[in-house]
Scaffold this active site. Structure first.
Site, PDB file in Angstrom:
ATOM      1  N   CYS A  54       0.928  -0.910   0.033  1.00 54.14           N
ATOM      2  CA  CYS A  54       0.205  -0.246  -0.312  1.00 54.14           C
ATOM      3  C   CYS A  54       1.221   1.598  -0.407  1.00 54.14           C
ATOM      4  CB  CYS A  54      -0.786   0.350   1.190  1.00 54.14           C
ATOM      5  SG  CYS A  54      -2.412  -1.022   1.212  1.00 54.14           S
ATOM      6  N   CYS A  57       1.462   3.547  -3.007  1.00 56.04           N
ATOM      7  CA  CYS A  57       0.850   4.551  -4.144  1.00 56.04           C
ATOM      8  C   CYS A  57       0.209   5.407  -2.765  1.00 56.04           C
ATOM      9  CB  CYS A  57      -0.690   4.069  -4.150  1.00 56.04           C
ATOM     10  SG  CYS A  57      -0.263   2.793  -5.593  1.00 56.04           S
ATOM     11  N   HIS A  58       0.231   4.938  -1.427  1.00 57.53           N
ATOM     12  CA  HIS A  58      -1.143   5.888  -0.004  1.00 57.53           C
ATOM     13  C   HIS A  58       0.278   6.464   0.494  1.00 57.53           C
ATOM     14  CE1 HIS A  58      -4.608   4.320  -1.672  1.00 57.53           C
ATOM     15  NE2 HIS A  58      -3.711   3.294  -1.746  1.00 57.53           N
ATOM     16  N   MET A 108      -7.229   1.626  -8.212  1.00 60.40           N
ATOM     17  CA  MET A 108      -6.666   0.038  -7.311  1.00 60.40           C
ATOM     18  C   MET A 108      -7.667  -1.147  -7.848  1.00 60.40           C
ATOM     19  SD  MET A 108      -7.213   0.258  -3.545  1.00 60.40           S
ATOM     20  CE  MET A 108      -7.260  -1.373  -2.735  1.00 60.40           C
ATOM     21  N   HIS A 344       5.045  11.540 -10.952  1.00 62.63           N
ATOM     22  CA  HIS A 344       5.291  10.012 -10.444  1.00 62.63           C
ATOM     23  C   HIS A 344       6.536   9.695 -11.757  1.00 62.63           C
ATOM     24  CE1 HIS A 344       4.237   6.665  -9.014  1.00 62.63           C
ATOM     25  NE2 HIS A 344       3.953   5.263 -10.194  1.00 62.63           N
ATOM     26  N   HIS A 386      -0.135   7.018 -16.203  1.00 60.59           N
ATOM     27  CA  HIS A 386       0.285   6.156 -16.085  1.00 60.59           C
ATOM     28  C   HIS A 386       1.268   5.837 -17.105  1.00 60.59           C
ATOM     29  CE1 HIS A 386       2.690   2.646 -14.101  1.00 60.59           C
ATOM     30  NE2 HIS A 386       2.305   4.084 -12.186  1.00 60.59           N
TER      31      HIS A 386
END
Length: 567
Positions: A54, A57-58, A108, A344, A386
């Site tokens: 996790c 991304c978070h 997700m 990113h 992305h």
């Protein structure tokens, strides 16, 4: 989890470094009013899962970036002056369980084939409790972790094998904490080496001799391919969570330095390029482009410029792009460019002058002119771009374009990069605009790829929650991009038995000749996985590379194409 003893020790060391080791003295470690109670043992397990699945991304502090903010409670002031409130506590355990189980349209994946029901419940409760703040990581810590296994003077003076190094593939074996080096000419596994957990990228030295890897646990390695069998010659830990490395490539500085960026602590580190001896650490904490202080501005991606002796360092949460001049590390000069949030990944346009980087949260791509050292444009795109490194192709109507897929939209965006090149003057009217969107069967794309010698353009969709979409790849005809793509059923073509877990087809990668495309079939952590090779001209299956050691393969990097930014 089926990790080897060495990997388990590495992961435990990393979790301890992050402050994730929990004493069992207390039965209830919840520290937020209204948060579900958790025992110390439960929290220890949950922290391990969060780190592995996790945090990327978070965020370690759960403030979000590519993924949503997962703090128990948050609020922000909107443009109209009103306050917007939210948080995991407001969603509650049952709702969070459903989100984790089934995934979201924003990219997700569904975790019902990755985590058990008990683990899903555990994570739903865990993210309603406040996050722990991990410790910092200093230059001294970095130096203490450094291991020079083989000094430069004791390494081979010439290549001691007959492998065509230009066509070697470095392939991440995610959950095993290993890297497979596969001979692209013979399709045989050459060597599997221990690395950091879930290697995010592999980068090549300017000479093509060394492979540099960086794991999500912060461990960086150099692998020397001149030995009879590839050998790890040095390691160092950059921090507790890392994603990017690259060497110095400008003439006169080839492989002199290596730079590595971390998610935690938020900083980048500079090392000796042949030994990994730590030299300098620079924090990336500071103000966002909106003028707000951010405590966790993670280094998302780093590339080496061919225009100047500089690295392009992209800082996720602040939206700042740094051009770091490595000619004088004592008097470090940095150009900071404001772009968009949250930065990113990205890659070079065909001219290698402009770096194109996705800003996930803003649904934009920023183009940086590395020759002039300034922002060239910010381009609006579909939801959550992305690109990986993206892909360059010459469009019949719009000239040179650079492509990105999207986690949150069922399209691939083509952006004109005609710039001010006189030979592309007739296309300049389209410059820095999305000129076409190629229709995909669903959202969830991670990588797009093509090759100058190919007539095809490939895209995956591994983050889509639908099995039929995630297990295939989609191939467009570059001469007729409006035509629907051909779907290749990678999971079926692998010949492996169907499993409960979705076997995600991820990251098309060309060989050096541009006539083969390799796809990772990323299965469950206990399932057989494979590398599936296609003939690029006929789109027919050519080879399936598999063995018990091929565990959860993900990213693949062909030596020549990675060295020369061919995509």
């Amino acid at each position: 989890m089926p990790f080897g003893k060495q990997f388990a020790g590495t992961l435990i060391a990393s979790l301890t470094l992050m402050g994730l080791a929990v004493a069992h003295a207390s039965n209830d470690t919840s520290g937020n009013a209204g948060a579900p109670a958790m025992t110390a043992a439960e929290k220890e397990v949950a922290k391990k899962i969060y780190f592995e699945r996790c945090a990327g991304c978070h965020g370690v502090l759960r403030k979000g970036a590519t993924g949503k903010n997962l703090e128990p409670h948050w609020e922000k002031t909107q443009e109209d002056g009103n306050k917007l409130e939210g948080g995991t506590l407001s969603l509650g355990t049952k709702r969070l369980e459903k989100i984790i189980t089934y995934g979201t349209e924003g990219g997700m994946v569904n975790y019902d084939d990755i985590l058990t029901k008990e683990e899903i419940n555990l994570m739903a409760r865990y993210i309603q409790n406040p996050p722990d703040v991990p410790p910092e990581f200093s230059l001294k810590d970095m130096k203490d972790s450094w291991k020079l296994i083989v000094p430069v003077a004791e390494r081979p003076k010439k290549q001691m094998n007959k492998v065509n190094l230009k066509n070697v593939f470095a392939i991440t074996l995610r959950d095993a904490g290993k890297l497979a080096l596969i001979d692209g000419d013979t399709h045989k596994v050459w060597k599997i080496l221990d690395t950091g957990y879930a290697v995010h990228i592999s980068r090549l030295s300017a000479s093509g001799r060394y492979v540099y890897t960086v794991g999500r646990d912060g461990l960086t390695t150099i692998i020397d391919m001149w030995y009879a069998e590839p050998t790890t010659v040095a390691t160092v830990r950059l921090g507790s969570d890392a994603r990017s490395v690259d060497v110095s490539k400008f003439k006169g500085y080839e492989d002199k330095y290596l730079i590595g960026g971390t998610y935690w602590p938020p900083q980048y580190s500079i090392m000796d390029g042949e030994t990994l001896e730590p030299i300098k650490i620079v924090s990336t904490r500071g103000q966002t482009i909106d003028g707000e202080y951010h405590p966790e501005p993670r280094v998302a991606s780093i590339v080496a410029s061919s225009e100047k002796p500089e690295w392009v360092v992209n800082v996720k949460e602040t939206g700042q792009i740094m051009l770091v001049d490595y000619t004088d590390l004592k008097n470090l000069k940095t150009t900071t460019i404001e772009s968009s949030k949250f930065l990113h990944d990205g890659g070079w346009d065909a001219s290698k002058r402009y770096f194109m980087v996705a800003a996930n949260a803003s649904n934009q791509v920023a183009a940086v002119d590395t020759k002039e050292g300034k922002l060239a444009a910010i381009i609006d795109t579909a939801k959550i771009p992305h690109p990986g490194r993206g892909a360059n192709l010459f469009h019949p109507e719009f000239g040179p374009v650079w492509a990105t897929g999207h986690l949150g939209a069922a399209v691939v965006s083509l952006i004109s990069t005609a710039s001010d090149d006189p030979k592309n003057a007739r296309f300049k009217q389209y410059n820095w605009k999305v000129v076409q969107e190629l229709k995909m069967p669903g959202a969830g794309n991670l990588f797009v790829k093509t090759h100058p010698k190919s007539k095809h353009f490939w895209a995956d969709a591994p983050m889509n929650p639908e099995r039929e979409i995630a297990e295939g790849v989609y191939v467009f005809d570059k001469d007729n991009l409006s035509k629907d793509p051909v779907r290749l059923d990678v999971a079926k073509d692998s010949g492996l038995p169907e499993t409960k877990a979705i076997r995600r087809a991820v990251q098309p990668e060309y060989n050096v000749a541009g006539d083969e495309v390799w796809i990772s079939l990323w299965g469950g952590k206990a399932d057989q996985s494979a590398i599936v090779v296609y003939d690029d001209k006929t789109l027919k299956l050519k080879q399936v590379i598999t063995s018990p050691e091929i565990v959860t393969p993900t990213g693949k990097f062909n030596v020549f194409n990675t060295m020369h930014d061919v995509y």
